[in-house]
Design an enzyme around this catalytic site. Structure first.
Site, PDB file in Angstrom:
ATOM      1  N   ARG A 195      27.465  32.015  53.996  1.00 51.70           N
ATOM      2  CA  ARG A 195      26.607  32.398  54.994  1.00 51.70           C
ATOM      3  C   ARG A 195      24.979  32.573  54.426  1.00 51.70           C
ATOM      4  NH1 ARG A 195      28.063  35.608  60.226  1.00 51.70           N
ATOM      5  NH2 ARG A 195      29.440  33.928  60.261  1.00 51.70           N
ATOM      6  N   LYS A 246      42.830  35.333  58.678  1.00 51.41           N
ATOM      7  CA  LYS A 246      42.975  33.760  59.209  1.00 51.41           C
ATOM      8  C   LYS A 246      43.680  32.948  58.279  1.00 51.41           C
ATOM      9  CE  LYS A 246      39.227  30.394  60.370  1.00 51.41           C
ATOM     10  NZ  LYS A 246      37.949  30.518  60.788  1.00 51.41           N
ATOM     11  N   LYS A 252      34.251  35.924  51.372  1.00 48.47           N
ATOM     12  CA  LYS A 252      33.115  35.288  52.011  1.00 48.47           C
ATOM     13  C   LYS A 252      31.873  35.751  51.108  1.00 48.47           C
ATOM     14  CE  LYS A 252      31.959  33.812  56.332  1.00 48.47           C
ATOM     15  NZ  LYS A 252      32.817  32.878  56.923  1.00 48.47           N
ATOM     16  N   ASP A 281      28.998  27.631  55.973  1.00 51.94           N
ATOM     17  CA  ASP A 281      29.084  28.702  57.182  1.00 51.94           C
ATOM     18  C   ASP A 281      27.633  28.694  57.863  1.00 51.94           C
ATOM     19  OD1 ASP A 281      30.913  30.916  58.069  1.00 51.94           O
ATOM     20  OD2 ASP A 281      28.900  32.057  58.109  1.00 51.94           O
ATOM     21  N   GLY A 290      28.523  26.573  74.644  1.00 49.68           N
ATOM     22  CA  GLY A 290      27.970  26.343  73.379  1.00 49.68           C
ATOM     23  C   GLY A 290      28.447  24.892  72.873  1.00 49.68           C
TER      24      GLY A 290
END
Ligand code: NAD
Length: 360
Positions: A45, A69, A81, A118, A183
Site C-alpha cells: 500500500r 484471509k 503487508k 494494493d 463502489g
C-alpha cells in the site's frame, strides 16, 4: 499517539522491517504477521499518513487480516503487508526509484515476504519491483503476470453472494433479488455486470456519479446517490468501495437482509458482527468473500495452475461461506467468529515449517 516501540510491543506478529527512505522523505514498513502456513504474503500500500507510526500501525493491522484471509483460502501462505508511507504520492522517475529501493528491501528478506498490489499501487508498479526481486506478483500480463486482480475478486464475490442468498432465502436464484453495489471500480463494476447477467436488479452507487450512471445504463440497472446507499432498500448490500462502513451508527440504517461485498475491514469494530446478527442481517465475512484476487494471482503466477483451476477455486469461495454459515448456526456464534475459528484451526494445526521458502 503510539510510538514505534509501543506499536511493536502490543502487536502479535512475528517480524516488522522498518526502513527510513531518506530519498523520498518517507518510510518503508514490511510486517510479516505469520509465516506458520508459508511465506508471509500481502499487498504493498502506498499512502500519505498523518504520522509514520500511523503507517506502521496500518501495516500491522492489515498483515493480521492477511493471515486470516490466506489461512481460510488454504493457499499455503502466511500473512503480511507492506506500507510505503510517503509525504506525497510520487510519480514518474521518483516513483520508480522508490519502488526499486523497496524491491531491494523485499529481496533482502529472501522470499519470506512476497507481495502484490494494493491501494495506490498497480500492475506497472509490480513490474518495477520485479526488476529487483522475484518475490512480487500481480505484474502486467505483458511481463508474465496475472494482471488486475479486481475481476477475479469480483467472480469470487459473485459466488459468495449466490451462496449467501441461498442460505438466507433458500434458493440461489437471483431473479427478483435486488443488489446494491456500493463502489463500481475494478471489483464492483465487474460484480454488477455478473449480477445483472444472472437476472438481479442492480442498483449502483459511486462518488463518481458519471461512472455509476454509465454502468447502470450499460447493464440496465439504476443508481442512487452515494450518500443514500446505506438506507436503500435491497436484498443484498455489497460494499465494494471503502472499509469501515458498518458501525453501530450505520447498522440501524441498513434495509437489507445480506451484507456481502469486496471491501476490506468492513466492520468498524469486531462487535458490529453481533449487531448485524441481532438485526437478522447475514454477513459474509469480508476476508473470506474477497479472497478471489489473491487466489487467482497465487494460482497463476506462483503455482503455474490453469484458468480452469482458478475458476474452480473461485466457485469454492461460495462453498466455504456455506460451511461458515452452518458452523455459525450450530455453535451459536456470529459468521465473523465462525470465519475466525476456521482460520484459527488452520493455524493451530500447522506443522512448523523450515525457515527458507525454498526448503519445500
Ligand atoms: P477501485 O479503486 O477500483 O474502486 C473503488 C470505487 O469506489 C471507485 O469507483 C470509487 O469512486 C468508489 N468510491 C470511493 N468512495 C466511495 C463512497 N464513499 N461511496 C461510493 N463509492 C465510492 O477499488 P477496487 O479495486 O474495486 O476495490 C474495492 C474494494 O475492495 C476496496 O476496499 C479494496 O480494498 C477491496 N478489495 C479489492 C481487491 C481487488 O482485487 N481489487 C481484493 C480484495 C479487496
Amino acid at each position: 499517539m503510539a510510538t514505534f516501540e509501543e506499536l511493536l510491543e502490543r502487536w502479535d506478529g512475528e517480524q516488522a522491517v522498518i526502513r527510513r527512505d531518506r530519498e523520498s522523505g518517507g518510510w518503508i514498513f514490511i510486517c510479516m504477521h505469520s509465516t506458520k502456513l508459508g511465506p508471509a504474503a500481502g499487498g504493498t500500500r502506498m499512502k500519505v499518513y498523518a504520522t509514520p507510526a500511523d503507517g506502521l500501525e496500518d501495516a500491522m493491522r492489515l498483515s493480521a487480516g492477511m493471515t486470516s484471509k490466506l489461512a481460510v483460502a488454504d493457499l499455503g501462505l502466511g500473512g503480511g503487508k507492506a506500507v510505503l508511507a510517503v509525504p506525497q504520492i510520487p510519480q514518474g522517475e521518483d516513483r520508480r526509484a522508490l519502488l526499486r529501493r523497496y524491491g531491494d528491501v523485499v529481496a533482502s528478506l529472501g522470499g519470506n515476504f512476497i507481495t502484490s498490489s494494493d491501494v495506490n499501487t498497480g500492475e506497472e508498479d509490480m513490474d518495477v519491483i520485479a526488476e529487483r526481486t522475484d518475490y512480487v506478483f500481480g505484474r502486467t500480463e505483458a511481463s508474465g503476470g496475472a494482471g488486475d486482480p479486481g475481476p477475479f475478486t469480483a467472480v469470487g464475490v459473485f459466488h459468495g453472494i449466490l451462496a449467501t442468498v441461498a442460505h438466507a432465502f433458500g434458493s440461489r436464484d437471483l431473479a427478483g433479488r435486488t443488489v446494491l453495489v456500493q463502489g463500481v471500480g475494478s471489483v464492483g463494476g465487474a460484480l454488477a455486470e455478473l449480477l445483472s447477467g444472472q437476472g438481479a436488479a442492480v442498483i449502483v452507487a459511486d462518488v463518481d456519479a458519471d461512472r455509476a450512471q454509465a454502468l447502470a445504463t450499460a447493464i440496465g440497472g439504476s443508481t442512487v446517490e452515494a450518500e443514500a446507499a446505506l438506507e436503500t432498500e435491497c436484498d443484498v448490500y455489497a460494499p465494494c468501495a471503502l472499509g469501515g462502513t458498518l458501525s453501530a451508527a450505520t447498522v440501524s440504517r441498513l434495509r437489507c437482509r445480506i451484507v456481502a461485498g469486496s471491501a476490506n475491514n468492513q466492520l468498524a469494530h469486531p462487535e458490529v458482527a453481533e449487531l448485524l446478527r441481532d438485526a437478522n442481517i447475514l454477513y459474509a465475512p469480508d476476508y473470506v468473500i474477497n479472497a478471489g484476487g489473491a487466489i487467482a494471482i497465487n494460482f497463476l503466477e506462483l503455482n503455474g495452475r490453469s484458468r480452469a483451476d482458478v475458476d474452480v477455486a473461485l466457485a469454492n469461495i461460495g462453498n466455504t461461506l456455506s460451511e461458515i454459515y452452518e458452523r455459525a448456526e450450530e455453535e451459536g456464534i456470529t459468521t465473523a467468529a465462525a470465519a475466525d475459528a476456521v482460520a484459527g484451526s488452520r493455524l493451530s494445526e500447522a506443522r512448523p515449517r523450515a525457515h527458507s521458502p525454498h526448503a519445500d
